[in-house]
Design a protein around this motif. Structure first.
Motif, PDB file in Angstrom:
ATOM      1  N   PRO A 278       0.793  -1.238   0.000  1.00  0.00           N
ATOM      2  CA  PRO A 278       0.000   0.000   0.000  1.00  0.00           C
ATOM      3  C   PRO A 278       0.817   1.275   0.000  1.00  0.00           C
ATOM      4  O   PRO A 278       0.290   2.346  -0.338  1.00  0.00           O
ATOM      5  CB  PRO A 278      -0.842  -0.119   1.279  1.00  0.00           C
ATOM      6  CG  PRO A 278      -0.137  -1.117   2.131  1.00  0.00           C
ATOM      7  CD  PRO A 278       0.528  -2.069   1.190  1.00  0.00           C
ATOM      8  N   GLN A 279       2.102   1.220   0.360  1.00  0.00           N
ATOM      9  CA  GLN A 279       2.905   2.438   0.423  1.00  0.00           C
ATOM     10  C   GLN A 279       3.564   2.813  -0.908  1.00  0.00           C
ATOM     11  O   GLN A 279       4.191   3.870  -1.004  1.00  0.00           O
ATOM     12  CB  GLN A 279       3.977   2.294   1.501  1.00  0.00           C
ATOM     13  CG  GLN A 279       3.414   2.242   2.911  1.00  0.00           C
ATOM     14  CD  GLN A 279       2.603   3.482   3.235  1.00  0.00           C
ATOM     15  OE1 GLN A 279       3.077   4.604   3.088  1.00  0.00           O
ATOM     16  NE2 GLN A 279       1.365   3.285   3.670  1.00  0.00           N
ATOM     17  N   VAL A 280       3.415   1.976  -1.930  1.00  0.00           N
ATOM     18  CA  VAL A 280       3.921   2.365  -3.249  1.00  0.00           C
ATOM     19  C   VAL A 280       3.126   3.563  -3.748  1.00  0.00           C
ATOM     20  O   VAL A 280       1.898   3.527  -3.822  1.00  0.00           O
ATOM     21  CB  VAL A 280       3.812   1.193  -4.250  1.00  0.00           C
ATOM     22  CG1 VAL A 280       4.086   1.682  -5.679  1.00  0.00           C
ATOM     23  CG2 VAL A 280       4.774   0.086  -3.886  1.00  0.00           C
ATOM     24  N   CYS A 461       8.789   5.569  -3.006  1.00  0.00           N
ATOM     25  CA  CYS A 461       9.181   4.161  -2.810  1.00  0.00           C
ATOM     26  C   CYS A 461      10.171   4.115  -1.651  1.00  0.00           C
ATOM     27  O   CYS A 461      11.278   3.607  -1.762  1.00  0.00           O
ATOM     28  CB  CYS A 461       9.814   3.568  -4.073  1.00  0.00           C
ATOM     29  SG  CYS A 461       8.774   3.579  -5.539  1.00  0.00           S
ATOM     30  N   ALA A 462       9.767   4.637  -0.515  1.00  0.00           N
ATOM     31  CA  ALA A 462      10.696   5.009   0.545  1.00  0.00           C
ATOM     32  C   ALA A 462      11.350   3.813   1.219  1.00  0.00           C
ATOM     33  O   ALA A 462      10.753   2.745   1.386  1.00  0.00           O
ATOM     34  CB  ALA A 462       9.967   5.841   1.596  1.00  0.00           C
ATOM     35  N   MET A 463      12.615   4.041   1.631  1.00  0.00           N
ATOM     36  CA  MET A 463      13.290   3.091   2.509  1.00  0.00           C
ATOM     37  C   MET A 463      12.498   2.952   3.806  1.00  0.00           C
ATOM     38  O   MET A 463      12.028   3.941   4.364  1.00  0.00           O
ATOM     39  CB  MET A 463      14.709   3.567   2.827  1.00  0.00           C
ATOM     40  CG  MET A 463      15.721   3.282   1.752  1.00  0.00           C
ATOM     41  SD  MET A 463      17.418   3.654   2.308  1.00  0.00           S
ATOM     42  CE  MET A 463      17.502   5.410   1.952  1.00  0.00           C
ATOM     43  N   GLY A 464      12.381   1.714   4.260  1.00  0.00           N
ATOM     44  CA  GLY A 464      11.655   1.457   5.488  1.00  0.00           C
ATOM     45  C   GLY A 464      10.215   1.056   5.277  1.00  0.00           C
ATOM     46  O   GLY A 464       9.591   0.489   6.177  1.00  0.00           O
ATOM     47  N   THR A 465       9.673   1.340   4.088  1.00  0.00           N
ATOM     48  CA  THR A 465       8.298   0.925   3.776  1.00  0.00           C
ATOM     49  C   THR A 465       8.268   0.095   2.491  1.00  0.00           C
ATOM     50  O   THR A 465       7.938  -1.082   2.511  1.00  0.00           O
ATOM     51  CB  THR A 465       7.368   2.147   3.649  1.00  0.00           C
ATOM     52  OG1 THR A 465       7.892   3.049   2.663  1.00  0.00           O
ATOM     53  CG2 THR A 465       7.210   2.855   4.983  1.00  0.00           C
ATOM     54  N   VAL A 466       8.637   0.699   1.372  1.00  0.00           N
ATOM     55  CA  VAL A 466       8.589  -0.010   0.083  1.00  0.00           C
ATOM     56  C   VAL A 466       9.874  -0.794  -0.165  1.00  0.00           C
ATOM     57  O   VAL A 466       9.836  -1.931  -0.628  1.00  0.00           O
ATOM     58  CB  VAL A 466       8.340   0.988  -1.069  1.00  0.00           C
ATOM     59  CG1 VAL A 466       8.373   0.268  -2.419  1.00  0.00           C
ATOM     60  CG2 VAL A 466       6.995   1.680  -0.869  1.00  0.00           C
ATOM     61  N   VAL A 467      11.016  -0.182   0.135  1.00  0.00           N
ATOM     62  CA  VAL A 467      12.303  -0.870  -0.045  1.00  0.00           C
ATOM     63  C   VAL A 467      13.018  -0.944   1.299  1.00  0.00           C
ATOM     64  O   VAL A 467      12.725  -0.179   2.233  1.00  0.00           O
ATOM     65  CB  VAL A 467      13.193  -0.164  -1.096  1.00  0.00           C
ATOM     66  CG1 VAL A 467      12.503  -0.119  -2.448  1.00  0.00           C
ATOM     67  CG2 VAL A 467      13.593   1.238  -0.643  1.00  0.00           C
ATOM     68  N   ASP A 468      13.977  -1.871   1.395  1.00  0.00           N
ATOM     69  CA  ASP A 468      14.761  -1.980   2.616  1.00  0.00           C
ATOM     70  C   ASP A 468      15.999  -1.095   2.510  1.00  0.00           C
ATOM     71  O   ASP A 468      16.158  -0.334   1.550  1.00  0.00           O
ATOM     72  CB  ASP A 468      15.113  -3.447   2.914  1.00  0.00           C
ATOM     73  CG  ASP A 468      16.021  -4.078   1.850  1.00  0.00           C
ATOM     74  OD1 ASP A 468      16.631  -3.344   1.042  1.00  0.00           O
ATOM     75  OD2 ASP A 468      16.131  -5.322   1.828  1.00  0.00           O
ATOM     76  N   VAL A 473      13.149  -4.157  -3.139  1.00  0.00           N
ATOM     77  CA  VAL A 473      11.707  -4.082  -2.912  1.00  0.00           C
ATOM     78  C   VAL A 473      11.314  -5.186  -1.938  1.00  0.00           C
ATOM     79  O   VAL A 473      11.595  -6.368  -2.176  1.00  0.00           O
ATOM     80  CB  VAL A 473      10.930  -4.217  -4.236  1.00  0.00           C
ATOM     81  CG1 VAL A 473       9.423  -4.287  -3.980  1.00  0.00           C
ATOM     82  CG2 VAL A 473      11.261  -3.041  -5.158  1.00  0.00           C
ATOM     83  N   ARG A 474      10.694  -4.793  -0.851  1.00  0.00           N
ATOM     84  CA  ARG A 474      10.365  -5.758   0.202  1.00  0.00           C
ATOM     85  C   ARG A 474       9.298  -6.721  -0.308  1.00  0.00           C
ATOM     86  O   ARG A 474       8.259  -6.312  -0.828  1.00  0.00           O
ATOM     87  CB  ARG A 474       9.870  -5.009   1.444  1.00  0.00           C
ATOM     88  CG  ARG A 474      10.942  -4.099   2.017  1.00  0.00           C
ATOM     89  CD  ARG A 474      10.419  -3.146   3.059  1.00  0.00           C
ATOM     90  NE  ARG A 474      10.082  -3.837   4.301  1.00  0.00           N
ATOM     91  CZ  ARG A 474       9.655  -3.227   5.390  1.00  0.00           C
ATOM     92  NH1 ARG A 474       9.503  -1.904   5.397  1.00  0.00           N
ATOM     93  NH2 ARG A 474       9.371  -3.911   6.475  1.00  0.00           N
ATOM     94  N   GLY A 475       9.602  -8.007  -0.187  1.00  0.00           N
ATOM     95  CA  GLY A 475       8.667  -9.036  -0.635  1.00  0.00           C
ATOM     96  C   GLY A 475       8.835  -9.460  -2.068  1.00  0.00           C
ATOM     97  O   GLY A 475       8.056 -10.290  -2.564  1.00  0.00           O
ATOM     98  N   MET A 476       9.853  -8.935  -2.772  1.00  0.00           N
ATOM     99  CA  MET A 476      10.055  -9.281  -4.181  1.00  0.00           C
ATOM    100  C   MET A 476      11.542  -9.478  -4.445  1.00  0.00           C
ATOM    101  O   MET A 476      12.337  -8.555  -4.271  1.00  0.00           O
ATOM    102  CB  MET A 476       9.507  -8.170  -5.089  1.00  0.00           C
ATOM    103  CG  MET A 476       9.716  -8.399  -6.579  1.00  0.00           C
ATOM    104  SD  MET A 476       8.929  -9.915  -7.196  1.00  0.00           S
ATOM    105  CE  MET A 476       7.231  -9.635  -6.678  1.00  0.00           C
ATOM    106  N   VAL A 481      14.838  -0.459  -6.271  1.00  0.00           N
ATOM    107  CA  VAL A 481      14.554   0.904  -6.731  1.00  0.00           C
ATOM    108  C   VAL A 481      15.717   1.774  -6.283  1.00  0.00           C
ATOM    109  O   VAL A 481      16.129   1.726  -5.112  1.00  0.00           O
ATOM    110  CB  VAL A 481      13.231   1.441  -6.154  1.00  0.00           C
ATOM    111  CG1 VAL A 481      12.972   2.851  -6.674  1.00  0.00           C
ATOM    112  CG2 VAL A 481      12.065   0.524  -6.496  1.00  0.00           C
ATOM    113  N   VAL A 482      16.258   2.547  -7.222  1.00  0.00           N
ATOM    114  CA  VAL A 482      17.399   3.420  -6.920  1.00  0.00           C
ATOM    115  C   VAL A 482      17.152   4.768  -7.593  1.00  0.00           C
ATOM    116  O   VAL A 482      17.436   4.954  -8.776  1.00  0.00           O
ATOM    117  CB  VAL A 482      18.730   2.811  -7.410  1.00  0.00           C
ATOM    118  CG1 VAL A 482      19.880   3.749  -7.058  1.00  0.00           C
ATOM    119  CG2 VAL A 482      18.959   1.434  -6.826  1.00  0.00           C
TER     120      VAL A 482
END
Length: 522
Positions: A278-280, A461-468, A473-476, A481-482
């Motif tokens: 949902p945070q994308v 696509c923020a660090m801590g929500t969408v990416v680590d 990408v978290r979960g994929m 994303v850079v």
């Protein structure tokens, strides 16, 4: 099949392609929706506004902005090799030390990022603790030095603000000249600085005029991309990773088109949900700015650039008005007591700059304004159709948080006070489209009516929500994303240099290199 497929040849993508292809044992494919950067206007610094609304511009607008009198605000983004670094105002600003520390992400403190800023930099002042020399990115003193911008700095000092000769050094506060991403009087985009020297490498392929439609996901892993070039469908597969470097608007759009995003939104458009995230597209941030345009009769503004003598000066000497980046000078201020860091930034251009750069200058003028550096307001980027060519819906929600409007009004007051100083008097004969009065109510109305973007979208696509913290990408699996979209919160300053540093560090993360040693800060 390539090891790495990078989507977007902009401020981050060109850096990634250059750094990853340094290893001859891997293959890299860089994909750009736009054409090569051959247009003359890309390389002549002052000509950047001529690229607006052209085929080299994604030509976005916000949706109706509810706190800006329901106006739609123009959002230019580069659609060409170099991306927006091929059409920005070239101001080299890194932001504030506190910005990175406040991200609270492992590996992303200011001390850990400073070595990456230095690695990228070829500063004509030379190397020191804060700066690098010999890197791919040309960082130079501006060669225009218009008398109006010199006068503005003098006036700011007369108003009681300190001078600052290096906004990327130990302190941000104060006024002075901006350094610019130029080399020998011409724009140094990431395409010019990073990508072009890497093009002869046999392991690097650059695909232009190819608009990516979605990421291919197979068995829970990103396996490549599909897109179209001139109506022909193309698929490019990635053995190791797909890396989205398409920017704060297009990266979340591509994730959603690929089934990665808010599940309800994806289902509404018939897109199979691959990963409910949902945070994308949430957490969109930008620096809103309200310009003051002071008209005058002195024939020294950038309206003179069409004169033959200045064209000759640029061609023969790479100097003069055509080397102007627009906002030649500026500064950082704290608009109220009790702040630990600046909350507003001035950009000052020796020209009439109206309607977000779309208005044609009609008079000699100086234009400047203060942007809100740490906005609390948040917006969104959402797809509006499963058609990949449909522009996303962008809602910045400027001034949704009243505190942002308070900063903008205080910044406007500071700008009006600087205009009253003796040093600027000859260039402030008449204020174009002035506020009705200097009451709080009228200044608030003026800000809502005339705010434009400062072209710094981030956070979607923020660090801590969408990416680590490694930008995966978290979960994929196999997908990162850079770009500026991974910033959890905006930096206090222009976003091009921070995006380049993010890509520099990301390249080391991707190839498993040891991080550069953190700087030893007092």
């Amino acid at each position: 099949m390539y090891d790495y497929v990078i989507v977007g040849a902009g401020s981050a993508g060109c850096v990634l392609a250059a750094r990853l292809s340094e290893d001859p044992g891997v293959t890299v494919c860089l994909v750009e929706a736009g054409p090569p950067d051959t247009a003359e206007e890309v390389h002549i610094p002052y000509a950047f506004a001529k690229l607006f609304r052209t085929g080299l511009d994604w030509d976005y607008d916000t949706h109706d902005e509810p706190f800006c009198e329901n106006r739609r605000i123009y959002l230019p983004r580069g659609r060409v090799l170099g991306g927006t670094s091929s059409m920005n105002a070239m101001v080299y600003i890194r932001g504030n030390r506190a910005d990175y520390d406040d991200w609270n992400q492992p590996g992303w403190s200011y001390a850990e990022l400073l070595p990456y800023f230095r690695r990228s930099e070829d500063n004509e002042r030379g190397a020191d603790f804060y700066h690098g020399a010999g890197g791919p990115l040309g960082v130079a003193e501006g060669r225009s030095r218009n008398p109006m911008t010199t006068a503005f700095v003098e006036a700011a000092l007369q108003a009681g603000y300190p001078a600052n000769d290096d906004f990327n050094g130990p302190a941000q506060d104060g006024f002075g000249r901006y350094q610019v991403t130029q080399r020998a009087g011409k724009r140094c985009s990431t395409a010019a600085g990073f990508l072009r020297p890497a093009l002869p490498r046999p392991n690097l392929t650059v695909e232009t005029d190819l608009q990516v439609h979605r990421v291919l996901v197979e068995n829970g892993r990103a396996a490549g991309i599909t897109g179209q070039r001139f109506g022909q469908a193309l698929t490019i597969r990635a053995e190791r990773e797909v890396i989205l470097a398409a920017g704060a608007y297009n990266s979340p759009q591509l994730l959603m088109l690929s089934g990665i995003g808010p599940a309800d939104l994806l289902r509404a458009f018939g897109i199979p949900v691959v990963l409910d995230q949902p945070q994308v597209g949430a957490n969109l941030q930008d620096h809103p700015q309200t310009n003051l345009n002071f008209l005058h009769s002195e024939p020294v503004s950038l309206m003179v650039t069409a004169e033959e003598r200045y064209i000759r000066q640029f061609v023969l000497e790479r100097s003069g008005p055509l080397t102007s980046n627009g906002p030649e000078v500026g500064g950082f201020v704290r608009t109220r007591d009790g702040l630990t860091e600046p909350d507003a930034q001035f950009h000052v251009a020796p020209m009439m700059f109206a309607e977000g750069g779309l208005g044609s200058p009609t008079s000699h003028a100086i234009s400047y304004g203060a942007c809100v550096l740490k906005p609390l307001s948040r917006g969104t980027v959402h797809i509006v159709s499963p058609d990949p060519t449909a522009k996303p819906r962008i809602s910045h929600n400027y001034y949704a948080e009243p505190a942002d409007l308070d900063v903008a009004v205080r910044g406007l007051r500071i700008g009006l006070e600087i205009a009253r100083q003796e040093g600027l008097a000859r260039y402030t004969e008449k204020l174009h489209l002035p506020p009705e009065s200097e009451s709080d109510s009228d200044l608030r109305t003026h800000v809502r009516r005339y705010t434009q973007t400062l072209f710094h979208p981030a956070g979607t696509c923020a660090m801590g929500t969408v990416v680590d913290a490694e930008l995966r990408v978290r979960g994929m699996a196999g997908l990162r994303v850079v770009d500026a979209s991974v910033m959890p919160s905006l930096v206090r300053g222009n976003t091009n240099a921070p995006t380049i540093a993010i890509a520099e560090k990301a390249a080391d993360l991707i190839r498993g290199a040891e991080p550069l040693p953190a700087a030893s800060l007092a």
